[in-house]
Design a protein around this motif. Structure first.
Motif: not given
Length: 553
Positions: A112, A137, A139, A223, A252, A321
């Motif tokens: 990631s 990511s 998910t 994520y 994160n 993001e």
């Protein structure tokens, strides 16, 4: 006077250098696909990437090229964390049979973080390359099919029994002649079986512990979108919105601290608010940073109600993001005018009130409410000009298919309007699904982050496998604040010159020769009813318009 001019030129040069390295971005909610429209050397290409939802995972890539001279296209993933030096070799893209100019292929994403797809194009005109940013990511977590699970479990039990049998026999019957088996050997066989069983249990226990650890680590680093708390305060008759990022929600390993935020179109955050349910109110705002987690903005004259709030940001490592929240906006105190000169007002803020979804236009609409347009239908705008969504009326879009969403602006006389850049781009668009679950900010070059693109290109140019952030967080934070402040003090023309540097919009659209037309390449991710807000600029004013579109599978 000459000193002032010299200082101004030096400052503009400084800003140019900074923004060449830290330009612009956009972010998504529920729209993971990335579309890139641009050039690779002498070739115009359109790249569509469907990133994996699990890491490691496979990204599916489609490339469309209008030049018949292209002979070979290769792609490979490049991570910001390891640069080009740590990337695998490129893989060839395969021509699609019967579809000239279309190539398809896959690449693996093994971890990631901020990444990209590097596209290498060869042909009779020479070679070229392009970089498409990808936010890799995890998910989702895949569930094993039940039938496959039972089959593997059965095979596992069989292998355990077989292993125990082999070991127990090897320490018992395997060392004697046939017919010489006695009580002593039977006891050895039993002991061997017990030891083998214990050994296999330990192996299975260790394997399960390792698997559970890997699973927990995967879940831990999946994520999760950052959260925020948003509220309104009345100040001198204005409604000041505070948007505060939840510090716990941004922990994160792929995220740099919020102090490493970089400007996008000269703004640290692009915020969009959309009225819940009716979707008849839309605003594009630019909150100012109070501290690394807190932003404030003065609301325009939007009506009271409950709103979705989306804040798009980008960090120094190119990680982009969207931070989202919902907000109840109270009514404006009518007797107090909007100040527009407060600390929290931004001159590039704009908003629109249009007809609600499913509402038919009529002659009784107030003059300040815009009719929401439909594909192929000319729609009047508030300044007397008109906007057209150039698509067939009453025709649906297909989910997952890349479309050139083309919009044209005509002046009040019916001629193509002369458009101006709005924050460095010829147009901005926001796509929102009526049923929820999809929000995306588009530009004419696609829905990728140009900030990430530039950052990764700079990273590729470095000859080191270890990335260099450059400055300590506090120093970087202060430097960016100063740049954003100085940029805001420039004239609009000077600011536009800086923001437009490095921009290009050379694509495959058939309307690109029209100055009044802007195309946004995009693939709707799922079926549903969508509203699209378009922002283009004419005569120094932002022209907002909205259109509805239906998407089917």
């Amino acid at each position: 006077m000459s000193n002032i001019i010299s200082y101004k030129k030096s400052f503009l040069l400084f800003l140019s250098i900074l923004f060449l390295g830290l330009p612009i971005t956009q972010s998504h909610v529920g729209s993971p696909g990335v579309v890139f429209e641009g050039t690779a050397g002498p070739y115009s290409i359109l790249v569509s990437v469907n990133p994996p939802d699990v890491i490691p995972g496979i990204a599916e890539i489609s490339i469309y090229a209008s030049d018949p001279d292209i002979t070979n296209i290769q792609v490979k993933p490049i991570y910001w964390g390891v640069g080009d030096e740590g990337s695998p070799k490129s893989d060839p893209m395969n021509p699609v049979p019967g579809v000239p100019g279309q190539f398809e292929g896959i690449v693996w994403f093994m971890s990631s973080g901020t990444a990209s797809i590097a596209v290498y194009v060869d042909g009779e005109k020479g070679s070229g390359e392009a970089v498409v940013p990808i936010m890799a990511s995890a998910t989702a977590q895949k569930e094993m099919d039940a039938s496959l699970g039972w089959t593997l479990a059965g095979l596992g039990i069989f292998l355990v029994i077989l292993m125990v049998t082999i070991i127990s026999s090897s320490v018992g019957l395997g060392i004697v002649e046939p017919g010489q088996e006695g009580e002593n050997l039977k006891r050895k066989k039993l002991i061997g079986g017990i030891v083998a069983t214990a050994f296999m249990v330990l192996i299975l226990y260790g394997g399960k512990s390792w698997w559970d650890s890997e699973s927990a680590s995967y879940k831990r680093w999946m994520y999760r979108p950052p959260l925020a708390n948003t509220w309104i305060e009345q100040e001198n008759g204005s409604r000041i919105m505070t948007f505060q990022v939840d510090s716990l929600s941004i922990k994160n390993r792929n995220r740099l601290p919020m102090k490493y935020m970089v400007p996008d179109h000269g703004k640290l955050m692009h915020m969009f608010i959309i009225k819940e349910g009716t979707l008849d109110v839309f605003a594009h705002l630019h909150p100012k940073r109070v501290d690394p987690l807190t932003f404030k903005v003065e609301l325009p004259e939007v009506p009271e109600g409950r709103y979705y709030v989306f804040g798009d940001i980008v960090r120094r490592n190119g990680y982009t993001e969207t931070i989202s929240d919902t907000l109840d906006i109270p009514a404006l105190i009518a007797e107090e005018p909007i100040t527009q000169d407060s600390t929290w007002y931004d001159p590039d803020d704009t908003y629109i009130v249009s007809t609600a979804v499913d509402q038919e236009a009529d002659d009784n609409l107030p003059s300040d409410i815009l009719i929401c347009g439909k594909p192929g239908v000319e729609t009047p705008l508030l300044d007397g000009s008109t906007a057209v969504f150039e698509y067939q009326p009453n025709q649906s879009f297909i989910a997952g298919k890349v479309y050139p969403l083309t919009f044209a602006i005509n002046d009040p006389e019916g001629n193509p309007a002369e458009l101006e850049p709005y924050m460095g781009m010829m147009g901005h668009a926001v796509v929102f699904r009526k049923e929820g679950g999809v929000y995306v900010h588009l530009h004419p070059v696609g829905n990728y982050s140009m900030a990430s693109q530039q950052i990764i290109e700079d990273r590729i140019a470095e000859d080191t496998p270890n990335p260099v952030i450059g400055q300590e967080a506090d120093v970087f934070y202060d430097s960016v604040n100063q740049v954003v402040t100085q940029l805001a003090l420039l004239s609009e023309a000077e600011r536009t010159d800086i923001l437009m540097q490095g921009m290009e919009h050379t694509g495959l659209g058939e309307h690109e020769e029209h100055g009044a037309t802007v195309t946004f390449p995009y693939a709707f991710p799922q079926e549903g009813d969508y509203r699209i807000w378009i922002q283009m600029k004419r005569n120094g004013k932002v022209l907002n318009s909205s259109f509805d579109a239906k998407v089917v599978l």
